[in-house]
Design an enzyme around this catalytic site. Structure first.
Site, PDB file in Angstrom:
ATOM      1  N   TYR A 134       0.708  -4.005  12.120  1.00  0.00           N
ATOM      2  CA  TYR A 134       1.029  -2.746  11.870  1.00  0.00           C
ATOM      3  C   TYR A 134       1.767  -1.873  12.957  1.00  0.00           C
ATOM      4  CZ  TYR A 134      -2.462  -3.927   7.591  1.00  0.00           C
ATOM      5  OH  TYR A 134      -3.333  -4.266   7.393  1.00  0.00           O
TER       6      TYR A 134
ATOM      7  N   HIS B 213       0.548  -1.302   0.062  1.00  0.00           N
ATOM      8  CA  HIS B 213       0.034  -0.291   0.003  1.00  0.00           C
ATOM      9  C   HIS B 213       1.011   1.742  -0.019  1.00  0.00           C
ATOM     10  CE1 HIS B 213      -3.757  -2.015   1.027  1.00  0.00           C
ATOM     11  NE2 HIS B 213      -3.020  -2.494   1.231  1.00  0.00           N
TER      12      HIS B 213
ATOM     13  N   HIS C 173      -4.309   1.679  11.714  1.00  0.00           N
ATOM     14  CA  HIS C 173      -3.962  -0.517  12.297  1.00  0.00           C
ATOM     15  C   HIS C 173      -5.501  -0.744  12.968  1.00  0.00           C
ATOM     16  CE1 HIS C 173      -2.283  -3.196  15.454  1.00  0.00           C
ATOM     17  NE2 HIS C 173      -2.594  -2.635  15.947  1.00  0.00           N
TER      18      HIS C 173
ATOM     19  N   ASN D 277     -10.561  -2.902   2.297  1.00  0.00           N
ATOM     20  CA  ASN D 277     -10.316  -3.069   0.489  1.00  0.00           C
ATOM     21  C   ASN D 277     -11.306  -2.876  -0.069  1.00  0.00           C
ATOM     22  OD1 ASN D 277      -7.572  -2.984   1.533  1.00  0.00           O
ATOM     23  ND2 ASN D 277      -7.920  -5.630   0.701  1.00  0.00           N
TER      24      ASN D 277
HETATM   25 FE1  HDE Z   1      -2.566  -4.768   5.359  1.00  0.00          FE
HETATM   26  N1  HDE Z   1      -0.564  -4.008   6.007  1.00  0.00           N
HETATM   27  N2  HDE Z   1      -2.245  -6.716   6.081  1.00  0.00           N
HETATM   28  N3  HDE Z   1      -4.156  -5.525   4.544  1.00  0.00           N
HETATM   29  N4  HDE Z   1      -2.991  -2.789   4.993  1.00  0.00           N
HETATM   30  C1  HDE Z   1      -0.464  -2.647   5.866  1.00  0.00           C
HETATM   31  O1  HDE Z   1       0.547  -1.978   6.852  1.00  0.00           O
HETATM   32  C2  HDE Z   1      -0.915  -6.864   6.491  1.00  0.00           C
HETATM   33  C3  HDE Z   1      -4.830  -6.989   4.727  1.00  0.00           C
HETATM   34  C4  HDE Z   1      -4.262  -2.809   4.791  1.00  0.00           C
HETATM   35  O2  HDE Z   1      -3.559   3.805   4.122  1.00  0.00           O
HETATM   36  C5  HDE Z   1       0.973  -1.950   6.330  1.00  0.00           C
HETATM   37  O3  HDE Z   1       1.063   0.844   7.840  1.00  0.00           O
HETATM   38  C6  HDE Z   1      -0.904  -8.145   7.204  1.00  0.00           C
HETATM   39  C7  HDE Z   1      -6.510  -6.865   5.059  1.00  0.00           C
HETATM   40  C8  HDE Z   1      -3.963  -1.325   3.941  1.00  0.00           C
HETATM   41  O4  HDE Z   1      -1.653   3.388   5.186  1.00  0.00           O
HETATM   42  C9  HDE Z   1       1.416  -3.675   7.015  1.00  0.00           C
HETATM   43  C10 HDE Z   1      -2.052  -8.494   6.688  1.00  0.00           C
HETATM   44  C11 HDE Z   1      -6.319  -5.606   4.763  1.00  0.00           C
HETATM   45  C12 HDE Z   1      -3.836  -0.699   4.349  1.00  0.00           C
HETATM   46  C13 HDE Z   1       0.445  -4.978   6.810  1.00  0.00           C
HETATM   47  C14 HDE Z   1      -2.854  -7.612   6.027  1.00  0.00           C
HETATM   48  C15 HDE Z   1      -5.398  -4.953   4.104  1.00  0.00           C
HETATM   49  C16 HDE Z   1      -2.824  -1.665   4.328  1.00  0.00           C
HETATM   50  C17 HDE Z   1       1.853  -1.603   5.141  1.00  0.00           C
HETATM   51  C18 HDE Z   1      -2.140 -10.011   6.996  1.00  0.00           C
HETATM   52  C19 HDE Z   1      -8.200  -5.476   4.263  1.00  0.00           C
HETATM   53  C20 HDE Z   1      -2.641   0.632   4.586  1.00  0.00           C
HETATM   54  C21 HDE Z   1       1.734  -0.599   5.742  1.00  0.00           C
HETATM   55  C22 HDE Z   1      -2.553 -10.876   7.926  1.00  0.00           C
HETATM   56  C23 HDE Z   1      -9.136  -6.024   5.153  1.00  0.00           C
HETATM   57  C24 HDE Z   1      -2.867   1.364   5.007  1.00  0.00           C
HETATM   58  C25 HDE Z   1       1.283   0.054   7.174  1.00  0.00           C
HETATM   59  C26 HDE Z   1      -2.840   2.833   4.901  1.00  0.00           C
HETATM   60  C27 HDE Z   1      -1.065  -1.611   5.560  1.00  0.00           C
HETATM   61  C28 HDE Z   1       0.496  -5.658   7.507  1.00  0.00           C
HETATM   62  C29 HDE Z   1      -3.915  -8.005   5.241  1.00  0.00           C
HETATM   63  C30 HDE Z   1      -5.363  -3.989   4.035  1.00  0.00           C
HETATM   64  C31 HDE Z   1       2.374  -4.314   6.795  1.00  0.00           C
HETATM   65  C32 HDE Z   1       0.268  -8.255   7.888  1.00  0.00           C
HETATM   66  C33 HDE Z   1      -7.166  -8.411   4.396  1.00  0.00           C
HETATM   67  C34 HDE Z   1      -6.117  -0.348   3.214  1.00  0.00           C
HETATM   68  O5  HDE Z   1       1.290  -3.339   7.779  1.00  0.00           O
END
Ligand code: HDE
Length: 697
Positions: free
Chosen positions: A371, A84, A348, A157
């Site tokens: 997060y 993202h 988060h 999402n």
């Molecule tokens: Fe994320 N995800 N994600 N994700 N995610 C991040 O956090 C992660 C997942 C989502 O505009 C990271 O600050 C793991 C699902 C959005 O700043 C990180 C898993 C959904 C955004 C991270 C998921 C999301 C992130 C990268 C599986 C939809 C952007 C930077 C266990 C419900 C937020 C950050 C923004 C961002 C980890 C799966 C949505 C790495 C480990 C499912 C919208 O922490």
């Protein structure tokens, strides 16, 4: 020292005002008297010349002004988000329609009068920070509510399901879809071997692959996307009663996509297409709106429909549990500073307020660790919550101290609890006070690394998605699979993908396989290889119209862009009424001409040009209007760029309206026209621009 209690009912206005004030202060970097200073406050007399030993001599090391400036510049970049990374954001507010106390005690869901400030960041997932907006990808839809009980983040999402069921596989998924490590290619694209290698070995990805290959992955605008919390969360009311909930955002403008060819061209012509669209709409006062919806089921009754609410690869069809609309969000202010707000915002899923809690979804549980952890390296330490965009608007009190970039000067000798030294009386926070209470779910189980058998069905919802699409949408899905797989070099991977697809739909798999230079799809090979026994839960739906993009929203054309293609000699009179009606309907009409400045009209007046043909392409517009005027139509017909503009608009199924001699131009290009007096129209076929171009389009 008891923490001062927040004034009950402190008005939403106060909270919004506080934020405005804060951002004004933070944005204030120029001395009104017109002087510059160093970071230490020393006034700078010359910001153009370094300190040198003589007019033509070497620069002196003692030039602290130069060194401070360059050192700060050298460290301007911070690590981009690991996923993202590319995003755009806006401020706004949320208002609940009516008190939700029957389901949750969350304060921000009770008072229909209260405006809760929000900050929303949209993003792509795969590409790096400078990548193009319109690539085929999932879009992030992250909302931070600044409530009076603390910040609540709904980090979702634009698709309601996810690739994997368990957080353990997230790094593998992301490594597979990111550019391949040996040469860092391709950028922002799933069309390569490692992604399809991974997903072909992970049948749980089947459902999400259907969404990713659908038009949902190439939205027309961030303003025209649905949003989903994906996981089930819990709402908990004041009596401790709990409900599973899935969150939805429903856009007022409806859900629309680009055509795939358009999206690819836009990635080159205007890589900022989506962030520009959002910025310009808000700037022009066309504030995007969404309604917040919930699907709820009382905890304990969630097993009744044969779909596990804890499995993030499954959705609950709206046909089974309707979405109740509970509030409205409006985005009405662009950020003041991209870095300080859009880049530094830290979302988060664990930023909760009392009345909302997690479910045991194993994907969500893994996110709860990730997060905060990622912000430590991205934002440089544990004090990222003190950054202006992340600070709650309600007061915070705790004994967390020190750390890199501490902003607070904490007074006194007491940084522990319980204590008596702060005020002389005993201060203790031991569960007897009000505050966040985790839902007391009873648990007794051995520790194990296994998945619930209720997570085993990987295909029935992928099939449901496919059978719920219109013909045009199905065409687009087939075309997307073909394009992605034709970029996969390893034949065995292509074969595995279509063998798996045969479990979704045999016709789909056969059509994709036909152009891949591989054998016909073999469902038995897939089942044997991956060791699953395909089964459909009894009583599954055959079709769910809610999964299609077509026909669900009342068409709303406001804010759409119309290119008025004209040259010297255009007949303004022929087009005036159309232009007036379009702008009354909220559409934006922009004059595109062979040159900038003004063009002369047939009646001897002049008309201001918005853009020259050199810098614009039909993919940047939703519709095309060609006015009358002999000289204008002739000039355009002789200009390759203008002819290309028209033909491409047609290829992408855009509505084209041509008047008098403008219609003549279309005829010379071989169009067959339906006419209405002097106006000729070509209109998209059903499922056209709503879902983009059809394969034959
Ligand atoms: Fe994320 N995800 N994600 N994700 N995610 C991040 O956090 C992660 C997942 C989502 O505009 C990271 O600050 C793991 C699902 C959005 O700043 C990180 C898993 C959904 C955004 C991270 C998921 C999301 C992130 C990268 C599986 C939809 C952007 C930077 C266990 C419900 C937020 C950050 C923004 C961002 C980890 C799966 C949505 C790495 C480990 C499912 C919208 O922490």
């Amino acid at each position: 020292m008891s923490p001062p209690r927040r004034k009950a009912g402190a008005s939403a206005k106060t909270i919004a005002g506080a934020r405005d004030k804060q951002s004004q202060l933070d944005a204030f970097t120029l001395d009104p008297a017109g002087s510059l200073s160093t970071q230490q406050g020393a006034q700078i007399a010359d910001n153009h010349n370094t300190l040198k030993a003589g007019l033509r001599g070497p620069t002196l090391l003692e030039d602290f002004i130069l060194r401070e400036k360059i050192t700060h510049f050298d460290h301007e970049r911070i690590p981009e988000r690991v996923v993202h990374a590319r995003g755009a954001a806006a401020h706004g507010f949320f208002k609940v329609y009516k008190p939700m106390s029957q389901f949750t005690s969350a304060g921000f869901l009770q008072d229909p009068e209260a405006e809760i400030p929000v900050f929303v960041r949209f993003s792509t997932v795969v590409g790096s920070r400078g990548s193009a907006d319109t690539v085929r990808d999932v879009r992030g839809f992250a909302v931070k509510f600044y409530t009076q009980e603390g910040n609540y983040d709904l980090v979702g999402n634009n698709m309601p399901v996810f690739f994997i069921q368990d957080a353990m596989k997230f790094p593998d998924l992301v490594h597979a879809i990111k550019p391949e490590p040996q040469q860092e290619m391709p950028q922002a694209s799933s069309a390569h071997d490692t992604f399809w290698d991974f997903v072909s070995l992970m049948p749980e990805t089947s459902h999400m692959l259907m969404w990713l290959m659908s038009d949902r992955a190439i939205p027309r605008s961030y303003r025209m996307m649905e949003g989903f919390g994906v996981h089930s969360f819990r709402l908990v009311n004041a009596h401790g009663q709990s409900f599973f909930v899935k969150f939805h955002w429903k856009p007022k403008l409806g859900v629309y996509a680009l055509a795939w060819d358009e999206a690819q061209k836009l990635a080159g012509k205007d890589p900022d297409f989506h962030r520009r669209d959002l910025w310009e709409a808000i700037d022009a006062g066309h504030f995007p709106e969404w309604e917040l919806g919930v699907q709820m089921v009382e905890a304990g009754k969630d097993g009744d429909m044969g779909i596990d609410w804890l499995d993030a690869t499954k959705l609950i069809p709206e046909e089974l549990v309707p979405v109740q609309l509970i509030g409205r969000m409006v985005l009405n202010r662009n950020p003041d500073n991209f870095f300080a707000e859009t880049e530094q915002v830290a979302f988060h899923p664990g930023h909760l307020v009392p009345g909302i809690d997690f479910s045991n979804d194993p994907l969500l549980q893994g996110r709860l660790h990730s997060y905060t952890d990622t912000q430590l390296s991205r934002l440089g330490g544990s004090n990222f919550n003190a950054l202006p965009i992340n600070r709650p608007l309600c007061p915070t009190h705790n004994f967390q101290r020190d750390g890199l970039h501490q902003q607070t000067i904490a007074r006194g000798r007491v940084a522990y609890e319980p204590n008596t030294l702060a005020t002389g009386a005993e201060f203790r926070v031991d569960g007897s006070r009000q505050g966040f209470q985790s839902f007391a779910q009873a648990l007794e189980s051995p520790k194990l690394r296994r998945r619930s058998p209720s997570f085993d069905d990987h295909f029935s919802q992928a099939s449901l998605f496919w059978s719920s699409q219109t013909i045009a949408e199905k065409e687009h899905i087939v075309a997307a699979f073909r394009l992605e797989l034709s970029r996969v070099e390893t034949v065995e991977i292509r074969q595995r993908v279509v063998d798996n697809l045969a479990h979704v739909d045999m016709k789909l798999a056969t059509r994709v396989a036909a152009q891949m230079g591989i054998d016909a799809p073999d469902p038995a090979a897939a089942a044997g290889r991956l060791g699953f026994r395909p089964h459909k839960p009894p009583g599954s739906l055959q079709e769910a119209p809610s999964l299609s993009m077509v026909g669900r929203y009342k068409p709303d054309l406001s804010t759409r862009k119309v290119a008025v293609l004209a040259a010297d000699g255009m007949d303004m009179l022929s087009v005036r009424r159309v232009l007036q009606e379009l702008s009354e309907a909220g559409l934006q009409c922009l004059v595109i001409a062979p040159h900038l400045g003004h063009i002369g009209t047939a009646s001897g007046r002049s008309l201001a040009v918005n853009f020259s043909l050199v810098s614009m392409s039909s993919v940047m517009f939703d519709a095309l209007l060609i006015p009358g005027g002999e000289a204008s139509a002739q000039a355009l017909g002789q200009l390759g760029a203008a002819v290309h503009f028209v033909l491409e608009a047609y290829k992408h199924c855009k509505t084209i309206c041509a008047i008098n001699e403008g219609a003549g131009l279309l005829s010379t290009l071989g169009f067959s026209l339906s006419t209405q007096k002097d106006v000729a129209l070509t209109v998209p076929t059903p499922g056209g621009h709503a879902g983009g171009q059809s394969e034959s389009g």
